[in-house]
Motif scaffolding. Structure first.
Motif, short mmCIF file in Angstrom:
data_model
loop_
_atom_site.label_atom_id
_atom_site.label_comp_id
_atom_site.label_asym_id
_atom_site.label_seq_id
_atom_site.Cartn_x
_atom_site.Cartn_y
_atom_site.Cartn_z
N HIS A 82 0.82 -1.21 0.00
CA HIS A 82 0.00 0.00 0.00
C HIS A 82 0.85 1.27 0.00
O HIS A 82 0.35 2.35 0.27
CB HIS A 82 -0.93 0.01 1.22
CG HIS A 82 -1.88 -1.16 1.26
ND1 HIS A 82 -2.88 -1.32 0.34
CD2 HIS A 82 -1.95 -2.23 2.10
CE1 HIS A 82 -3.56 -2.45 0.60
NE2 HIS A 82 -3.01 -3.00 1.67
N MET A 83 2.15 1.12 -0.29
CA MET A 83 3.05 2.27 -0.31
C MET A 83 3.08 2.90 -1.70
O MET A 83 2.71 2.27 -2.69
CB MET A 83 4.46 1.84 0.11
CG MET A 83 4.56 1.27 1.52
SD MET A 83 6.28 1.05 2.01
CE MET A 83 6.87 -0.03 0.71
N PRO A 84 3.60 4.14 -1.79
CA PRO A 84 3.68 4.81 -3.11
C PRO A 84 4.89 4.38 -3.93
O PRO A 84 5.11 4.91 -5.01
CB PRO A 84 3.77 6.29 -2.73
CG PRO A 84 4.40 6.30 -1.38
CD PRO A 84 3.90 5.07 -0.68
N ARG A 85 5.71 3.46 -3.44
CA ARG A 85 6.88 3.01 -4.19
C ARG A 85 6.88 1.50 -4.29
O ARG A 85 6.20 0.80 -3.52
CB ARG A 85 8.16 3.48 -3.49
CG ARG A 85 8.35 2.99 -2.07
CD ARG A 85 9.60 3.57 -1.44
NE ARG A 85 9.75 3.17 -0.05
CZ ARG A 85 10.35 2.05 0.35
NH1 ARG A 85 10.84 1.21 -0.57
NH2 ARG A 85 10.48 1.76 1.64
N ASP A 86 7.64 0.98 -5.26
CA ASP A 86 7.73 -0.47 -5.46
C ASP A 86 8.49 -1.13 -4.31
O ASP A 86 9.24 -0.47 -3.57
CB ASP A 86 8.42 -0.77 -6.78
CG ASP A 86 7.59 -0.32 -7.98
OD1 ASP A 86 6.47 0.17 -7.75
OD2 ASP A 86 8.08 -0.43 -9.11
N LEU A 87 8.30 -2.42 -4.19
CA LEU A 87 8.91 -3.17 -3.09
C LEU A 87 9.43 -4.50 -3.62
O LEU A 87 8.74 -5.21 -4.35
CB LEU A 87 7.88 -3.41 -1.98
CG LEU A 87 8.34 -4.22 -0.77
CD1 LEU A 87 9.35 -3.42 0.05
CD2 LEU A 87 7.15 -4.59 0.11
N SER A 88 10.67 -4.82 -3.25
CA SER A 88 11.26 -6.12 -3.59
C SER A 88 11.54 -6.87 -2.30
O SER A 88 12.13 -6.31 -1.36
CB SER A 88 12.56 -5.95 -4.39
OG SER A 88 12.30 -5.39 -5.66
N LEU A 89 11.14 -8.12 -2.26
CA LEU A 89 11.38 -8.91 -1.05
C LEU A 89 11.40 -10.39 -1.40
O LEU A 89 10.97 -10.81 -2.47
CB LEU A 89 10.33 -8.61 0.02
CG LEU A 89 8.84 -8.50 -0.37
CD1 LEU A 89 8.24 -9.85 -0.62
CD2 LEU A 89 8.07 -7.77 0.72
N VAL A 90 11.90 -11.17 -0.44
CA VAL A 90 11.93 -12.63 -0.54
C VAL A 90 11.05 -13.18 0.58
O VAL A 90 11.21 -12.80 1.75
CB VAL A 90 13.36 -13.18 -0.41
CG1 VAL A 90 13.36 -14.70 -0.47
CG2 VAL A 90 14.25 -12.61 -1.51
N VAL A 91 10.13 -14.05 0.21
CA VAL A 91 9.17 -14.61 1.18
C VAL A 91 9.41 -16.11 1.28
O VAL A 91 9.56 -16.80 0.26
CB VAL A 91 7.73 -14.33 0.74
CG1 VAL A 91 6.75 -14.96 1.71
CG2 VAL A 91 7.48 -12.84 0.66
N LYS A 92 9.42 -16.63 2.51
CA LYS A 92 9.57 -18.07 2.74
C LYS A 92 8.64 -18.48 3.87
O LYS A 92 8.69 -17.91 4.96
CB LYS A 92 11.02 -18.40 3.10
CG LYS A 92 11.30 -19.90 3.27
CD LYS A 92 12.77 -20.16 3.53
CE LYS A 92 13.06 -21.64 3.63
NZ LYS A 92 14.49 -21.90 3.88
#
Length: 439
Positions: A82-92
């Motif tokens: 829900h932020m105004p910028r993109d997000l990169s993450l790793v989910v496990k």
């Protein structure tokens, strides 16, 4: 880092911003490189320390449905940005290790601003019971994008793995065929020899004399037979043995697992036929009891009662179970006892306890064989080992048949089957009881 600093140093040297004499002072260069590394490390530590997963990022775990034995269920990790910028993450995800994994439980996601993305994988439970999911591990870039930081989100959650109702209904369909659909859709009753009169028809060779309507025969001048419909609203009570012999494993499941699915198939068939079905699970003590009813809610209650039941390494108390049935089921019922017998002692207690059910109830004793023993003794032995195997098999067959004959001599019914055909044979016997009007 040191390589990058050296490139920067020689670039500055080339444009004359660093004295040439300093370029030959290697100890100074080492100290400058060390200082640069320490500053960079400190900044990275500070960046990581002060970076947290933004509160406007929601990570949740969702399940595709109720977990059932042998059925794959989808698990989905939903990431909402829900932020105004993109997000990169790793989910496990941390899933119960007892469940069979299908797909990858870890993925790198790039979630654009004001959108969501997800990771999906499948889990297949090998048995009933309760299993625990852990937290969701997340790796994300820090605020200044210098380090990857790890966090754990969500909460541990327990899930229940129920018996497979689809497997029970498949057994019902296999045993009853199209008549199961007739009962469900049209609510018509299968014809048999029940006590409820349905109609008159012309006599056909083979009809029993007791079904001939002599008054209608006199009026029409030809033989007329009464037809009966199977009675509805009868009572079926299923008693599941959760004792020592039900711990035996056949392929990948215990005898109790086979009995559970057969019981559910019988409850489903009884509901479609308009009967009320109850459930009793017993060992040395009463483990669970559901009074006879019918309907979808009642089947859900049966699933809830059976999901965590496990057999115990102790002999069951048939007398305690049958006393409980006599005290809590005043109406005449077909009492289906799903158990197993090997030795004379267990058979003796079961047979001596059946008098607690007769004559009010009609007992049906169903025993689950480990394998088709008759197939073992069908061919002549080829060596000494096979000879001893067949000797043991013949003794077990003799003991089982003797015990089941005694059940029938006391006015009950008996059925000895393997686990593979337990459900269909049980349903066929239930239908035969209704057709003959034995209740």
């Amino acid at each position: 880092m040191r390589f990058a600093f050296s490139k920067l140093f020689y670039a500055l040297l080339a444009v004359g911003l660093v004295p040439l004499s300093l370029s030959w002072n290697r100890p100074v260069l080492r100290w400058l490189a060390l200082a640069y590394d320490l500053v960079l490390l400190a900044v990275a530590i500070f960046d990581g320390w002060n970076s947290k997963l933004p509160g406007r990022v929601r990570i949740e775990r969702h399940f595709g449905g109720r977990f059932a034995v042998g059925a794959e269920t989808e698990v989905r990790i939903e990431v909402a940005n829900h932020m105004p910028r993109d997000l990169s993450l790793v989910v496990k995800d941390e899933y119960p290790p007892q469940l069979k994994l299908a797909g990858a439980r870890e993925a790198r996601l790039h979630v654009e601003a004001q959108t969501s993305s997800s990771l999906a994988y499948g889990l297949t439970p090998p048995k009933r019971g309760r299993f625990e999911f852990g937290l969701i591990a997340v790796r994300f870039l820090s605020r200044w994008r210098l380090v990857w930081k790890q966090a754990r989100v969500g909460e541990p959650i327990g899930v229940k793995v129920y018996p497979n109702m689809r497997r029970a209904r498949e057994a019902e369909l296999k045993a009853l065929g199209a008549r199961s659909f007739v009962a469900a859709r049209r609510k018509s009753q299968w014809r048999g020899e029940g006590r409820d009169f349905e109609s008159l028809r012309d006599y056909v060779r083979g009809d029993e004399m007791r079904h001939i309507s002599w008054t209608a025969t006199a009026r029409r001048g030809k033989l007329v037979t009464r037809q009966y419909q199977m009675e509805r609203d009868q009572t079926i009570l299923i008693a599941l043995d959760a004792g020592r012999l039900m711990t035996a494993r056949i392929e990948n499941e215990t005898k109790l697992d086979s009995a559970v699915h057969a019981a559910l198939a019988l409850m489903s068939a009884a509901a479609r036929a308009g009967d009320n079905a109850g459930l009793l699970v017993f060992g040395r003590k009463i483990k669970a009891f559901l009074p006879p009813k019918r309907g979808a809610e009642h089947l859900d209650a049966a699933l809830e009662a059976l999901y965590a039941i496990e057999p115990e390494m102790i002999e069951p108390s048939y007398s305690r179970a049958f006393e409980f049935i006599s005290a809590n089921s005043r109406r005449r019922a077909l009492v289906v006892v799903i158990t197993d017998l090997v030795d004379e002692e267990g058979s003796r207690e079961l047979l001596s306890s059946l008098k607690l059910l007769r004559p009010r109830h009609l007992p049906l004793v169903v025993t689950i064989a480990d394998r088709d023993l008759k197939a073992v003794v069908r061919e002549p032995p080829e060596d000494v080992r096979e000879m001893f195997t067949q000797s043991v098999a013949e003794e077990i067959i003799h003991l089982r048949e003797a015990a089941l004959r005694l059940v029938e001599s006391q006015g009950g019914l008996a059925l000895d089957v393997t686990a593979a055909v337990l459900a269909p044979k049980l349903l066929e016997t239930y239908l035969r009881v209704k057709e003959r009007g034995l209740l």
